[in-house]
Design a protein around this motif. Structure first.
Motif, PDB file in Angstrom:
ATOM      1  N   GLN A  57       8.421   9.034  -5.439  1.00 50.25           N
ATOM      2  CA  GLN A  57       9.458   9.927  -5.943  1.00 50.25           C
ATOM      3  C   GLN A  57      10.127  10.664  -4.787  1.00 50.25           C
ATOM      4  OE1 GLN A  57       7.003  12.007  -9.102  1.00 50.25           O
ATOM      5  NE2 GLN A  57       8.978  11.937 -10.149  1.00 50.25           N
ATOM      6  N   GLY A  58      11.430  10.732  -4.835  1.00 48.50           N
ATOM      7  CA  GLY A  58      12.179  11.375  -3.779  1.00 48.50           C
ATOM      8  C   GLY A  58      12.503  10.471  -2.614  1.00 48.50           C
ATOM      9  N   MET A  59      11.794   9.353  -2.509  1.00 49.31           N
ATOM     10  CA  MET A  59      12.059   8.390  -1.439  1.00 49.31           C
ATOM     11  C   MET A  59      12.914   7.222  -1.926  1.00 49.31           C
ATOM     12  SD  MET A  59      10.800   9.554   1.326  1.00 49.31           S
ATOM     13  CE  MET A  59      10.926   8.099   2.357  1.00 49.31           C
ATOM     14  N   ALA A  60      12.826   6.913  -3.210  1.00 47.38           N
ATOM     15  CA  ALA A  60      13.569   5.789  -3.772  1.00 47.38           C
ATOM     16  C   ALA A  60      14.334   6.232  -5.010  1.00 47.38           C
ATOM     17  CB  ALA A  60      12.628   4.636  -4.125  1.00 47.38           C
ATOM     18  N   THR A  92       0.862  -1.178   0.000  1.00 43.41           N
ATOM     19  CA  THR A  92       0.000   0.000   0.000  1.00 43.41           C
ATOM     20  C   THR A  92       0.899   1.228   0.000  1.00 43.41           C
ATOM     21  OG1 THR A  92      -0.083   0.267   2.411  1.00 43.41           O
ATOM     22  CG2 THR A  92      -1.708  -1.232   1.416  1.00 43.41           C
ATOM     23  N   ILE A  93       0.333   2.364  -0.324  1.00 42.40           N
ATOM     24  CA  ILE A  93       1.137   3.588  -0.342  1.00 42.40           C
ATOM     25  C   ILE A  93       1.752   3.846   1.029  1.00 42.40           C
ATOM     26  CG2 ILE A  93       1.041   6.107  -0.552  1.00 42.40           C
ATOM     27  CD1 ILE A  93      -1.013   5.714  -2.798  1.00 42.40           C
ATOM     28  N   ASP A  94       0.935   3.795   2.069  1.00 46.07           N
ATOM     29  CA  ASP A  94       1.432   4.106   3.408  1.00 46.07           C
ATOM     30  C   ASP A  94       2.489   3.107   3.872  1.00 46.07           C
ATOM     31  OD1 ASP A  94      -0.166   6.324   3.554  1.00 46.07           O
ATOM     32  OD2 ASP A  94      -1.718   5.386   4.792  1.00 46.07           O
ATOM     33  N   ASP A  95       2.268   1.828   3.596  1.00 43.12           N
ATOM     34  CA  ASP A  95       3.205   0.820   4.091  1.00 43.12           C
ATOM     35  C   ASP A  95       4.496   0.777   3.278  1.00 43.12           C
ATOM     36  OD1 ASP A  95       1.856  -0.482   6.379  1.00 43.12           O
ATOM     37  OD2 ASP A  95       0.321  -0.939   4.902  1.00 43.12           O
ATOM     38  N   GLU A  96       4.410   1.061   1.986  1.00 45.49           N
ATOM     39  CA  GLU A  96       5.637   1.167   1.197  1.00 45.49           C
ATOM     40  C   GLU A  96       6.442   2.399   1.624  1.00 45.49           C
ATOM     41  OE1 GLU A  96       6.937  -0.922  -1.416  1.00 45.49           O
ATOM     42  OE2 GLU A  96       5.523  -2.259  -0.410  1.00 45.49           O
ATOM     43  N   LEU A  97       5.740   3.492   1.870  1.00 45.53           N
ATOM     44  CA  LEU A  97       6.437   4.687   2.354  1.00 45.53           C
ATOM     45  C   LEU A  97       7.054   4.444   3.727  1.00 45.53           C
ATOM     46  CD1 LEU A  97       4.038   7.583   1.263  1.00 45.53           C
ATOM     47  CD2 LEU A  97       6.347   7.129   0.408  1.00 45.53           C
ATOM     48  N   LYS A  98       6.367   3.660   4.559  1.00 50.42           N
ATOM     49  CA  LYS A  98       6.932   3.334   5.868  1.00 50.42           C
ATOM     50  C   LYS A  98       8.251   2.604   5.704  1.00 50.42           C
ATOM     51  CE  LYS A  98       5.181  -0.097   8.306  1.00 50.42           C
ATOM     52  NZ  LYS A  98       4.312  -0.883   9.209  1.00 50.42           N
ATOM     53  N   GLN A  99       8.301   1.630   4.812  1.00 50.58           N
ATOM     54  CA  GLN A  99       9.555   0.917   4.582  1.00 50.58           C
ATOM     55  C   GLN A  99      10.643   1.855   4.064  1.00 50.58           C
ATOM     56  OE1 GLN A  99       8.144  -2.805   2.301  1.00 50.58           O
ATOM     57  NE2 GLN A  99      10.071  -3.416   3.267  1.00 50.58           N
ATOM     58  N   VAL A 103       4.992  -0.841 -15.730  1.00 51.08           N
ATOM     59  CA  VAL A 103       5.455  -0.233 -14.486  1.00 51.08           C
ATOM     60  C   VAL A 103       6.824   0.421 -14.676  1.00 51.08           C
ATOM     61  CG1 VAL A 103       6.251  -0.715 -12.135  1.00 51.08           C
ATOM     62  CG2 VAL A 103       4.112  -1.719 -12.964  1.00 51.08           C
ATOM     63  N   LEU A 104       7.761  -0.317 -15.268  1.00 49.90           N
ATOM     64  CA  LEU A 104       9.115   0.205 -15.396  1.00 49.90           C
ATOM     65  C   LEU A 104       9.181   1.394 -16.347  1.00 49.90           C
ATOM     66  CD1 LEU A 104      11.218  -3.098 -15.434  1.00 49.90           C
ATOM     67  CD2 LEU A 104      10.872  -1.498 -13.527  1.00 49.90           C
ATOM     68  N   THR A 105       8.402   1.371 -17.404  1.00 43.21           N
ATOM     69  CA  THR A 105       8.379   2.506 -18.331  1.00 43.21           C
ATOM     70  C   THR A 105       7.846   3.754 -17.632  1.00 43.21           C
ATOM     71  OG1 THR A 105       8.081   1.055 -20.251  1.00 43.21           O
ATOM     72  CG2 THR A 105       7.473   3.368 -20.521  1.00 43.21           C
ATOM     73  N   SER A 106       6.776   3.574 -16.866  1.00 41.99           N
ATOM     74  CA  SER A 106       6.217   4.706 -16.119  1.00 41.99           C
ATOM     75  C   SER A 106       7.222   5.232 -15.099  1.00 41.99           C
ATOM     76  CB  SER A 106       4.918   4.289 -15.429  1.00 41.99           C
ATOM     77  OG  SER A 106       3.936   3.918 -16.373  1.00 41.99           O
ATOM     78  N   ALA A 107       7.910   4.304 -14.422  1.00 39.73           N
ATOM     79  CA  ALA A 107       8.915   4.715 -13.437  1.00 39.73           C
ATOM     80  C   ALA A 107      10.055   5.485 -14.103  1.00 39.73           C
ATOM     81  CB  ALA A 107       9.447   3.484 -12.712  1.00 39.73           C
ATOM     82  N   LYS A 108      10.486   4.996 -15.248  1.00 35.66           N
ATOM     83  CA  LYS A 108      11.570   5.669 -15.959  1.00 35.66           C
ATOM     84  C   LYS A 108      11.157   7.083 -16.360  1.00 35.66           C
ATOM     85  CE  LYS A 108      14.888   4.873 -19.706  1.00 35.66           C
ATOM     86  NZ  LYS A 108      15.327   3.918 -20.773  1.00 35.66           N
ATOM     87  N   ASN A 109       9.917   7.235 -16.779  1.00 33.81           N
ATOM     88  CA  ASN A 109       9.422   8.556 -17.172  1.00 33.81           C
ATOM     89  C   ASN A 109       9.364   9.520 -15.991  1.00 33.81           C
ATOM     90  OD1 ASN A 109       9.139   7.752 -19.832  1.00 33.81           O
ATOM     91  ND2 ASN A 109       6.981   7.204 -19.613  1.00 33.81           N
ATOM     92  N   LEU A 110       9.265   8.971 -14.784  1.00 31.48           N
ATOM     93  CA  LEU A 110       9.245   9.801 -13.576  1.00 31.48           C
ATOM     94  C   LEU A 110      10.640  10.049 -13.012  1.00 31.48           C
ATOM     95  CD1 LEU A 110       6.143   8.321 -11.699  1.00 31.48           C
ATOM     96  CD2 LEU A 110       6.319  10.577 -12.770  1.00 31.48           C
TER      97      LEU A 110
END
Length: 418
Positions: A215-218, A161-168, A238-245
């Motif tokens: 973004q900014g966390m990883a 989840t967003i919150d739990d991934e950010l927690k990690q 997923v990877l294409t979207s990540a690369k674009n960001l």
């Protein structure tokens, strides 16, 4: 005026510099060249290497004072600190029950399909507080450092989840501030969150909702491209979207089956592709051409009792830049020791000791895009150095199951262990 050394290491039986490949990783026969200097000497000022060579060469370049720390490495090996370029450092709980299930015949995918595996760790990680995760992870980092790892990568992927991934990822950031080991953060799309009906629905959520929050966390984005997890097209999305960001890319590829993950990594110019137990010849050719680093993880193959290990020697002979990592995690490779990985690489994948050492130093640095500062012992680089109580480099994978590291120097400072 000659610079003054704060620390000088002398009389190394073998000084392994791994020099000359900060711009590009070692490939092919280059992986057998450790830049070995007999009776070597190394000088450090603050956190930086200022001289490296024979004793006479170094003393011609630097001066010492009564305050200079002198370390005698007679009969020992001095080399760059190990770099562990693929780990799942932050997690809650453990999975020793699944270990027993696999001994009795259950496969990794069988356990995952039944709601165990990664999802077991997801439940434990979600339930754990940041403080609990930090405390546990600090213990793992202490073990890594004691066994010679001075830089590591760390993935999220046990929150979903967003919150739990950010927690990690917040835990990883705090650990990097708290601990001597440098930590590079990765956002991992590990498996479908149980709250979602389909993998594609979750992929869409990752792309539209999760990636912008990470973004900014990883620094990196990674995905588990595998049968019953995410297919090749979902991984591409997923990877294409990540690369674009602006994320750099990694991928878990071709571990349990040939999913053409290596080809996807090459087409997206991913920094690294990991596992690759079932990589095809075409996949080998593609990543050799693209320059994607192959991060091989024999510890997971061993622990999952696989009959197939990554074809390391074929990759090396084909021009692939090979690195090694522990994949430290609670399910498929619960070890913090890169030293046992060196042994498995030699015994199970037929890598030479010199190739294996190259794969956990300069090539591992390239797998994290850090080869300009770490991975070799060269003037101007960060003083991350280990001294091993062994007579020569071949002894490191040979004497296994113990800690061969005697002294760890991180950023020019000798680490103390209780």
């Amino acid at each position: 005026m000659k610079p003054t050394a704060d620390l000088i290491i002398t009389n190394a039986n073998e000084l392994l510099t791994l020099s000359g490949h900060s711009g590009k990783p070692k490939t092919g026969k280059q992986m057998n060249d450790l830049g070995l200097i007999k009776d070597g000497t190394l000088a450090v000022s603050e956190d930086t290497i200022i001289a490296c060579g024979t004793y006479d060469e170094v003393l011609a370049e630097v001066s010492t004072t009564s305050d200079t720390i002198q370390v005698d490495a007679t009969g020992k090996v001095v080399m760059p600190g190990f770099i562990d370029c693929h780990t799942h450092l932050v997690f809650g709980g453990s999975r020793e029950d699944e270990f027993e299930q696999r001994i009795k015949g259950a496969s990794y995918l069988d356990i995952l399909r039944s709601g165990g595996g990664i999802l077991n760790t997801v439940r434990s990680t979600r339930a754990a507080s940041k403080a609990e995760l930090i405390e546990t992870s600090l213990g793992h980092l202490n073990t890594m450092l004691e066994f010679g790892t001075t830089t590591t990568e760390a993935k999220s992927g046990y929150g979903l989840t967003i919150d739990d991934e950010l927690k990690q990822l917040q835990v990883i950031k705090e650990l990097n501030d708290l601990h001597s080991v440098d930590i590079i953060p990765t956002f991992l799309v590990h498996t479908k969150a149980p709250e979602f009906k389909s993998k594609q629905e979750y992929v869409d959520f990752v792309i539209n909702n999760m990636l912008p929050e990470m973004q900014g966390m990883a620094e990196y984005c990674d995905i588990f491209c595998e049968q019953d997890v995410f297919d090749i097209e979902q991984s591409r999305q997923v990877l294409t979207s990540a690369k674009n960001l602006g994320f750099k890319l990694m991928i878990h590829a071709d571990q349990l089956t040939d999913m053409c993950g290596a080809q996807l990594a090459a087409s997206l110019q991913a920094t690294s592709a990991s596992h690759l137990d079932h990589i095809s010849q075409k996949g080998i050719e593609k990543i050799a051409h693209s320059g994607t680093i192959a991060v091989l993880i024999p510890g997971a193959s061993f622990f999952l009792r696989s009959d197939t290990y990554p074809p390391a020697t074929k990759m090396i002979s084909s021009g692939v830049a090979v690195a090694l990592a522990t994949d430290f995690n609670p399910g498929s490779c619960p070890t913090e020791s890169i030293q046992i990985i060196l042994t498995l690489a030699c015994v199970q994948m037929k890598m030479s000791p010199s190739q294996a050492i190259c794969a956990v130093t300069i090539n591992a640095a390239h797998a994290l895009d850090r080869a300009d500062t770490i991975g070799s012992l060269e003037v101007g680089k960060q003083a991350d150095i280990i001294i091993l109580d062994v007579p020569n480099y071949k002894f490191i994978p040979y004497h296994f199951g113990v800690n061969n590291v005697e002294t760890v120097i991180k950023n020019g400072k000798i680490m103390d262990f209780i």
